[in-house]
Design a protein around this motif. Structure first.
Motif, PDB file in Angstrom:
ATOM      1  N   GLU A   1      28.723  70.844 -29.417  1.00 16.82           N
ATOM      2  CA  GLU A   1      30.163  70.602 -29.546  1.00 16.82           C
ATOM      3  C   GLU A   1      30.960  71.165 -28.370  1.00 16.82           C
ATOM      4  OE1 GLU A   1      33.806  71.109 -32.788  1.00 16.82           O
ATOM      5  OE2 GLU A   1      31.791  71.811 -33.266  1.00 16.82           O
ATOM      6  N   ILE A   2      30.478  72.234 -27.770  1.00 20.24           N
ATOM      7  CA  ILE A   2      31.243  72.849 -26.681  1.00 20.24           C
ATOM      8  C   ILE A   2      30.709  72.457 -25.305  1.00 20.24           C
ATOM      9  CG2 ILE A   2      31.704  74.816 -28.185  1.00 20.24           C
ATOM     10  CD1 ILE A   2      29.912  76.510 -26.368  1.00 20.24           C
ATOM     11  N   ASP A   3      29.749  71.563 -25.255  1.00 22.87           N
ATOM     12  CA  ASP A   3      29.133  71.206 -23.978  1.00 22.87           C
ATOM     13  C   ASP A   3      30.150  70.648 -22.982  1.00 22.87           C
ATOM     14  OD1 ASP A   3      26.735  70.851 -22.296  1.00 22.87           O
ATOM     15  OD2 ASP A   3      27.137  68.713 -22.524  1.00 22.87           O
ATOM     16  N   GLY A   4      30.944  69.665 -23.424  1.00 21.40           N
ATOM     17  CA  GLY A   4      31.948  69.070 -22.540  1.00 21.40           C
ATOM     18  C   GLY A   4      32.982  70.078 -22.068  1.00 21.40           C
ATOM     19  N   PRO A   5      33.635  70.781 -23.016  1.00 22.51           N
ATOM     20  CA  PRO A   5      34.649  71.767 -22.616  1.00 22.51           C
ATOM     21  C   PRO A   5      34.079  72.874 -21.727  1.00 22.51           C
ATOM     22  CG  PRO A   5      34.867  71.243 -24.944  1.00 22.51           C
ATOM     23  CD  PRO A   5      33.597  70.589 -24.479  1.00 22.51           C
ATOM     24  N   LEU A   6      32.880  73.335 -22.025  1.00 21.78           N
ATOM     25  CA  LEU A   6      32.282  74.417 -21.244  1.00 21.78           C
ATOM     26  C   LEU A   6      31.995  73.976 -19.816  1.00 21.78           C
ATOM     27  CD1 LEU A   6      31.111  77.267 -21.029  1.00 21.78           C
ATOM     28  CD2 LEU A   6      28.947  76.358 -21.922  1.00 21.78           C
ATOM     29  N   ARG A   7      31.423  72.792 -19.664  1.00 22.80           N
ATOM     30  CA  ARG A   7      31.104  72.292 -18.328  1.00 22.80           C
ATOM     31  C   ARG A   7      32.370  72.067 -17.510  1.00 22.80           C
ATOM     32  NH1 ARG A   7      25.819  70.977 -17.561  1.00 22.80           N
ATOM     33  NH2 ARG A   7      24.532  70.941 -19.447  1.00 22.80           N
ATOM     34  N   LYS A   8      33.406  71.553 -18.158  1.00 18.78           N
ATOM     35  CA  LYS A   8      34.671  71.339 -17.443  1.00 18.78           C
ATOM     36  C   LYS A   8      35.291  72.679 -17.044  1.00 18.78           C
ATOM     37  CE  LYS A   8      39.061  68.859 -17.617  1.00 18.78           C
ATOM     38  NZ  LYS A   8      38.917  68.535 -16.184  1.00 18.78           N
ATOM     39  N   PHE A   9      35.211  73.642 -17.924  1.00 20.62           N
ATOM     40  CA  PHE A   9      35.711  74.996 -17.664  1.00 20.62           C
ATOM     41  C   PHE A   9      35.048  75.574 -16.411  1.00 20.62           C
ATOM     42  CE2 PHE A   9      35.816  79.567 -19.601  1.00 20.62           C
ATOM     43  CZ  PHE A   9      36.926  79.895 -18.831  1.00 20.62           C
ATOM     44  N   LEU A  10      33.728  75.495 -16.364  1.00 22.29           N
ATOM     45  CA  LEU A  10      32.987  76.048 -15.236  1.00 22.29           C
ATOM     46  C   LEU A  10      33.184  75.228 -13.961  1.00 22.29           C
ATOM     47  CD1 LEU A  10      29.641  77.042 -17.018  1.00 22.29           C
ATOM     48  CD2 LEU A  10      31.550  78.523 -16.376  1.00 22.29           C
ATOM     49  N   ASN A  11      33.234  73.908 -14.108  1.00 18.76           N
ATOM     50  CA  ASN A  11      33.443  73.047 -12.935  1.00 18.76           C
ATOM     51  C   ASN A  11      34.822  73.274 -12.317  1.00 18.76           C
ATOM     52  OD1 ASN A  11      30.926  71.850 -13.080  1.00 18.76           O
ATOM     53  ND2 ASN A  11      31.623  70.112 -14.311  1.00 18.76           N
ATOM     54  N   ASP A  12      35.839  73.386 -13.170  1.00 18.93           N
ATOM     55  CA  ASP A  12      37.196  73.601 -12.664  1.00 18.93           C
ATOM     56  C   ASP A  12      37.345  74.993 -12.046  1.00 18.93           C
ATOM     57  OD1 ASP A  12      37.798  71.082 -13.457  1.00 18.93           O
ATOM     58  OD2 ASP A  12      39.128  71.638 -15.102  1.00 18.93           O
TER      59      ASP A  12
ATOM     60  N   HIS B   1      33.428  87.648 -22.856  1.00 23.19           N
ATOM     61  CA  HIS B   1      33.014  86.961 -24.080  1.00 23.19           C
ATOM     62  C   HIS B   1      34.085  85.959 -24.524  1.00 23.19           C
ATOM     63  CE1 HIS B   1      30.818  86.865 -28.057  1.00 23.19           C
ATOM     64  NE2 HIS B   1      31.992  86.326 -28.383  1.00 23.19           N
ATOM     65  N   PHE B   2      33.762  84.678 -24.416  1.00 20.52           N
ATOM     66  CA  PHE B   2      34.691  83.613 -24.773  1.00 20.52           C
ATOM     67  C   PHE B   2      34.192  82.861 -26.003  1.00 20.52           C
ATOM     68  CE2 PHE B   2      35.163  84.398 -20.248  1.00 20.52           C
ATOM     69  CZ  PHE B   2      36.536  84.482 -20.099  1.00 20.52           C
ATOM     70  N   ARG B   3      35.124  82.498 -26.855  1.00 24.85           N
ATOM     71  CA  ARG B   3      34.774  81.800 -28.095  1.00 24.85           C
ATOM     72  C   ARG B   3      35.543  80.485 -28.173  1.00 24.85           C
ATOM     73  NH1 ARG B   3      33.883  82.314 -33.761  1.00 24.85           N
ATOM     74  NH2 ARG B   3      34.328  80.206 -34.516  1.00 24.85           N
ATOM     75  N   TYR B   4      34.840  79.403 -28.461  1.00 21.01           N
ATOM     76  CA  TYR B   4      35.479  78.091 -28.570  1.00 21.01           C
ATOM     77  C   TYR B   4      36.140  77.947 -29.935  1.00 21.01           C
ATOM     78  CZ  TYR B   4      36.325  73.106 -28.365  1.00 21.01           C
ATOM     79  OH  TYR B   4      36.938  71.880 -28.368  1.00 21.01           O
ATOM     80  N   VAL B   5      37.427  77.563 -29.934  1.00 18.50           N
ATOM     81  CA  VAL B   5      38.166  77.324 -31.172  1.00 18.50           C
ATOM     82  C   VAL B   5      38.958  76.021 -31.100  1.00 18.50           C
ATOM     83  CG1 VAL B   5      38.376  79.766 -31.805  1.00 18.50           C
ATOM     84  CG2 VAL B   5      40.116  78.713 -30.334  1.00 18.50           C
TER      85      VAL B   5
END
Length: 254
Positions: free
Chosen positions: A90-101, A222-226
């Protein structure tokens, strides 16, 4: 303050090299129960702005896991992987965009840790107890010291697959340690500031009120997806997940 590190891998096997999933980190503090301060601060915040539509008790991304809300079983979710580290799909897209940006902004970062099973958390805890005994502590002293810095099995939100430890390369490549003073770097500052734009919150913020609420010391990594709406609301009103959960539970009983 420097902390003694524990070398881990998400699958229980140490893999050499950061690119292969090499992990060195300080585990979460297991401390006292959530303070009543959470409820009072949450109640005050609830009168400022209506909660987002996604702030629902049945929203699985808002699951609360801590010493008072322990997972006694493994959750059923699809997993994604990055450099040998697993996390919820579920967090794959947001996480990758976070790191890419972050990289585009000139602040490349490393995913240090993601999903950890309850069994693996137990292994980590037991190994640390043994390490303390090997260092000269009695069994009682070793257990006490371990429980002061490592979450007990079922109490770590890494078990949800929604929590990740992310460290700016500016700090990680030099020290290979997860330490709060990484927030002095421009890279970690960028990660903390922009995390809500991708649906993540800094789970254990830097304030006494937050520590009383979570029972855990400040962790700049430590980051948590919400979800984006919830993350921005929580950040704006300086709410921990414990306090936000209080708001949601209160709303659901009205």
């Amino acid at each position: 303050m420097k902390y003694k590190n524990i070398i881990l891998s998400c699958m229980g096997v140490v893999v050499l090299g950061v690119g292969g999933g090499y992990i060195m980190q300080r585990q979460h503090h297991a401390t006292s129960s959530v303070s009543s301060t959470s409820s009072s601060r949450a109640s005050e915040s609830s009168q400022k702005v209506d909660l987002p539509d996604t702030a629902k008790a049945d929203n699985a991304t808002l699951i609360l896991v801590n010493k008072q809300h322990v997972l006694d079983h493994e959750l059923d979710f699809e997993k994604s992987e990055m450099n040998g580290i697993q996390y919820s799909q579920e967090i794959d897209g947001p996480l990758r965009k976070f790191l890419n940006d972050a990289k585009k902004a000139g602040h490349p970062a490393t995913l240090v840790s993601g999903y950890r099973s309850k069994k693996y958390q137990e292994q980590v805890l037991n190994e640390n107890v043994q390490q303390n005994i090997n260092n000269g502590m009695t069994e009682s002293e070793a257990k006490k010291a371990t429980h002061a810095v490592i979450q007990t099995p079922g109490a770590s939100e890494h078990q949800t697959g929604l929590a990740v430890d992310v460290m700016t390369d500016e700090y990680w490549k030099q020290y290979h340690q997860l330490e709060s003073d990484s927030d002095k770097t421009e890279g970690q500052k960028w990660l903390i500031k922009h995390a809500p734009d991708y649906g993540f919150v800094l789970r254990y913020p830097k304030s006494e009120a937050a520590k009383k609420s979570t029972g855990i010391d400040y962790e700049s990594w430590h980051f948590r997806y919400v979800g984006v709406e919830n993350a921005k609301y929580m950040t704006k009103h300086k709410l921990t997940l414990e306090e936000y959960d209080d708001l949601i539970q209160g709303q659901s009983t009205k």
